[in-house]
Design a protein around this motif. Sequence first.
Motif, PDB file in Angstrom:
ATOM      1  N   ILE A   7      20.293 -26.278  37.329  1.00  0.00           N
ATOM      2  CA  ILE A   7      20.357 -27.741  37.446  1.00  0.00           C
ATOM      3  C   ILE A   7      19.214 -28.377  36.668  1.00  0.00           C
ATOM      4  O   ILE A   7      19.404 -29.359  35.946  1.00  0.00           O
ATOM      5  N   GLU A   8      18.020 -27.825  36.814  1.00  0.00           N
ATOM      6  CA  GLU A   8      16.837 -28.393  36.153  1.00  0.00           C
ATOM      7  C   GLU A   8      16.945 -28.362  34.631  1.00  0.00           C
ATOM      8  O   GLU A   8      16.372 -29.222  33.961  1.00  0.00           O
ATOM      9  N   THR A   9      17.665 -27.398  34.085  1.00  0.00           N
ATOM     10  CA  THR A   9      17.747 -27.269  32.627  1.00  0.00           C
ATOM     11  C   THR A   9      19.084 -27.724  32.049  1.00  0.00           C
ATOM     12  O   THR A   9      19.242 -27.752  30.831  1.00  0.00           O
ATOM     13  N   SER A  10      20.003 -28.104  32.905  1.00  0.00           N
ATOM     14  CA  SER A  10      21.340 -28.486  32.442  1.00  0.00           C
ATOM     15  C   SER A  10      21.342 -29.894  31.848  1.00  0.00           C
ATOM     16  O   SER A  10      20.688 -30.805  32.363  1.00  0.00           O
ATOM     17  N   LEU A  11      22.080 -30.066  30.781  1.00  0.00           N
ATOM     18  CA  LEU A  11      22.243 -31.391  30.189  1.00  0.00           C
ATOM     19  C   LEU A  11      23.211 -32.242  31.005  1.00  0.00           C
ATOM     20  O   LEU A  11      23.162 -33.467  30.956  1.00  0.00           O
ATOM     21  N   ILE A  12      24.098 -31.573  31.739  1.00  0.00           N
ATOM     22  CA  ILE A  12      25.086 -32.259  32.562  1.00  0.00           C
ATOM     23  C   ILE A  12      24.917 -31.783  34.005  1.00  0.00           C
ATOM     24  O   ILE A  12      24.963 -30.577  34.271  1.00  0.00           O
ATOM     25  N   LEU A  13      24.734 -32.717  34.920  1.00  0.00           N
ATOM     26  CA  LEU A  13      24.669 -32.353  36.323  1.00  0.00           C
ATOM     27  C   LEU A  13      26.088 -32.211  36.864  1.00  0.00           C
ATOM     28  O   LEU A  13      26.945 -33.057  36.582  1.00  0.00           O
ATOM     29  N   PRO A  14      26.338 -31.177  37.645  1.00  0.00           N
ATOM     30  CA  PRO A  14      27.660 -31.077  38.265  1.00  0.00           C
ATOM     31  C   PRO A  14      27.823 -32.175  39.317  1.00  0.00           C
ATOM     32  O   PRO A  14      26.851 -32.567  39.969  1.00  0.00           O
ATOM     33  N   GLU A  15      29.027 -32.670  39.449  1.00  0.00           N
ATOM     34  CA  GLU A  15      29.290 -33.655  40.501  1.00  0.00           C
ATOM     35  C   GLU A  15      29.340 -32.972  41.865  1.00  0.00           C
ATOM     36  O   GLU A  15      28.971 -33.565  42.871  1.00  0.00           O
ATOM     37  N   VAL A  16      29.820 -31.722  41.853  1.00  0.00           N
ATOM     38  CA  VAL A  16      29.992 -30.969  43.092  1.00  0.00           C
ATOM     39  C   VAL A  16      29.481 -29.541  42.909  1.00  0.00           C
ATOM     40  O   VAL A  16      29.745 -28.917  41.877  1.00  0.00           O
ATOM     41  N   LEU A  17      28.761 -29.043  43.906  1.00  0.00           N
ATOM     42  CA  LEU A  17      28.330 -27.645  43.938  1.00  0.00           C
ATOM     43  C   LEU A  17      29.092 -26.926  45.047  1.00  0.00           C
ATOM     44  O   LEU A  17      29.242 -27.460  46.142  1.00  0.00           O
ATOM     45  N   ILE A  18      29.529 -25.721  44.751  1.00  0.00           N
ATOM     46  CA  ILE A  18      30.133 -24.850  45.748  1.00  0.00           C
ATOM     47  C   ILE A  18      29.059 -23.811  46.058  1.00  0.00           C
ATOM     48  O   ILE A  18      28.680 -23.028  45.186  1.00  0.00           O
ATOM     49  N   VAL A  19      28.553 -23.824  47.279  1.00  0.00           N
ATOM     50  CA  VAL A  19      27.387 -23.017  47.633  1.00  0.00           C
ATOM     51  C   VAL A  19      27.705 -22.057  48.783  1.00  0.00           C
ATOM     52  O   VAL A  19      28.157 -22.487  49.847  1.00  0.00           O
ATOM     53  N   ASP A  20      27.454 -20.781  48.535  1.00  0.00           N
ATOM     54  CA  ASP A  20      27.565 -19.761  49.577  1.00  0.00           C
ATOM     55  C   ASP A  20      26.352 -19.880  50.497  1.00  0.00           C
ATOM     56  O   ASP A  20      25.334 -20.474  50.127  1.00  0.00           O
ATOM     57  N   ILE A  21      26.449 -19.313  51.685  1.00  0.00           N
ATOM     58  CA  ILE A  21      25.314 -19.344  52.615  1.00  0.00           C
ATOM     59  C   ILE A  21      24.470 -18.081  52.498  1.00  0.00           C
ATOM     60  O   ILE A  21      23.261 -18.149  52.302  1.00  0.00           O
ATOM     61  N   GLU A  22      25.115 -16.928  52.599  1.00  0.00           N
ATOM     62  CA  GLU A  22      24.376 -15.664  52.587  1.00  0.00           C
ATOM     63  C   GLU A  22      24.153 -15.200  51.152  1.00  0.00           C
ATOM     64  O   GLU A  22      25.076 -14.696  50.518  1.00  0.00           O
ATOM     65  N   MET A  23      22.927 -15.415  50.670  1.00  0.00           N
ATOM     66  CA  MET A  23      22.559 -14.995  49.319  1.00  0.00           C
ATOM     67  C   MET A  23      21.131 -14.476  49.339  1.00  0.00           C
ATOM     68  O   MET A  23      20.315 -14.937  50.136  1.00  0.00           O
ATOM     69  N   PRO A  24      20.813 -13.545  48.438  1.00  0.00           N
ATOM     70  CA  PRO A  24      19.426 -13.094  48.342  1.00  0.00           C
ATOM     71  C   PRO A  24      18.562 -14.158  47.657  1.00  0.00           C
ATOM     72  O   PRO A  24      19.086 -15.118  47.098  1.00  0.00           O
ATOM     73  N   VAL A  25      17.285 -14.000  47.724  1.00  0.00           N
ATOM     74  CA  VAL A  25      16.265 -14.846  47.084  1.00  0.00           C
ATOM     75  C   VAL A  25      16.174 -16.220  47.752  1.00  0.00           C
ATOM     76  O   VAL A  25      15.138 -16.584  48.286  1.00  0.00           O
ATOM     77  N   MET A  26      17.250 -16.999  47.724  1.00  0.00           N
ATOM     78  CA  MET A  26      17.260 -18.328  48.343  1.00  0.00           C
ATOM     79  C   MET A  26      18.650 -18.561  48.921  1.00  0.00           C
ATOM     80  O   MET A  26      19.627 -18.647  48.173  1.00  0.00           O
ATOM     81  N   ASN A  27      18.741 -18.660  50.238  1.00  0.00           N
ATOM     82  CA  ASN A  27      20.056 -18.777  50.878  1.00  0.00           C
ATOM     83  C   ASN A  27      20.643 -20.183  50.747  1.00  0.00           C
ATOM     84  O   ASN A  27      20.011 -21.094  50.206  1.00  0.00           O
ATOM     85  N   GLY A  28      21.833 -20.357  51.251  1.00  0.00           N
ATOM     86  CA  GLY A  28      22.540 -21.634  51.135  1.00  0.00           C
ATOM     87  C   GLY A  28      21.895 -22.777  51.878  1.00  0.00           C
ATOM     88  O   GLY A  28      21.945 -23.927  51.429  1.00  0.00           O
ATOM     89  N   PHE A  29      21.275 -22.496  53.027  1.00  0.00           N
ATOM     90  CA  PHE A  29      20.597 -23.556  53.784  1.00  0.00           C
ATOM     91  C   PHE A  29      19.444 -24.134  52.960  1.00  0.00           C
ATOM     92  O   PHE A  29      19.323 -25.346  52.806  1.00  0.00           O
ATOM     93  N   GLU A  30      18.602 -23.244  52.443  1.00  0.00           N
ATOM     94  CA  GLU A  30      17.452 -23.665  51.629  1.00  0.00           C
ATOM     95  C   GLU A  30      17.911 -24.356  50.351  1.00  0.00           C
ATOM     96  O   GLU A  30      17.335 -25.367  49.930  1.00  0.00           O
ATOM     97  N   THR A  31      18.952 -23.824  49.745  1.00  0.00           N
ATOM     98  CA  THR A  31      19.477 -24.379  48.498  1.00  0.00           C
ATOM     99  C   THR A  31      20.000 -25.793  48.708  1.00  0.00           C
ATOM    100  O   THR A  31      19.656 -26.720  47.961  1.00  0.00           O
ATOM    101  N   ALA A  32      20.826 -25.978  49.732  1.00  0.00           N
ATOM    102  CA  ALA A  32      21.402 -27.308  50.005  1.00  0.00           C
ATOM    103  C   ALA A  32      20.301 -28.319  50.303  1.00  0.00           C
ATOM    104  O   ALA A  32      20.334 -29.451  49.795  1.00  0.00           O
ATOM    105  N   GLN A  33      19.328 -27.912  51.094  1.00  0.00           N
ATOM    106  CA  GLN A  33      18.241 -28.824  51.449  1.00  0.00           C
ATOM    107  C   GLN A  33      17.449 -29.256  50.204  1.00  0.00           C
ATOM    108  O   GLN A  33      17.172 -30.442  50.018  1.00  0.00           O
ATOM    109  N   TYR A  34      17.109 -28.310  49.343  1.00  0.00           N
ATOM    110  CA  TYR A  34      16.347 -28.621  48.135  1.00  0.00           C
ATOM    111  C   TYR A  34      17.149 -29.521  47.193  1.00  0.00           C
ATOM    112  O   TYR A  34      16.625 -30.489  46.637  1.00  0.00           O
TER     113      TYR A  34
END
Length: 127
Positions: free
Chosen positions: A46-73
């Motif tokens: 997202i930070e490097t994209s020229l186009i922001l997506p209108e919608v993100l499809i986000v899983d919850i269980e992921m390594p490094v940064m889970n869906g809860f943390e991702t959605a909040q940020y």
Amino acid sequence: MRLPLISAAIIDDDEIYRFIIARMLKNSGIALVFQAENGKKGIQQIETSLILPEVLIVDIEMPVMNGFETAQYIKMNWPQIGIIAHSSLIDDKTKALMIKSGADLFLPKPCSASELIGSICQLAVLK
């Protein structure tokens, strides 16, 4: 009939599932901005994209940064991006926590293509 051009992105650690969702998006005329295998990489995209997506499809269980943390940020930094939580964790507590974290909608995994595409279109119109 093709849908109006909507942009979306996928953040999910399952490569095969990302491929399936990407194919659904393409077949529906939705532009795929990026794919990422965890929240941290999704945020970097997202930070490097020229186009922001209108919608993100986000899983919850992921390594490094889970869906809860991702959605909040993402909601703190890009509140205009709609978030669909998409997970096999379907208990009420998890759904509520994901909505509280910033997701706009929750869809169970798996769901039909029409349900996913309809939700993306609905959310894009609201944003």
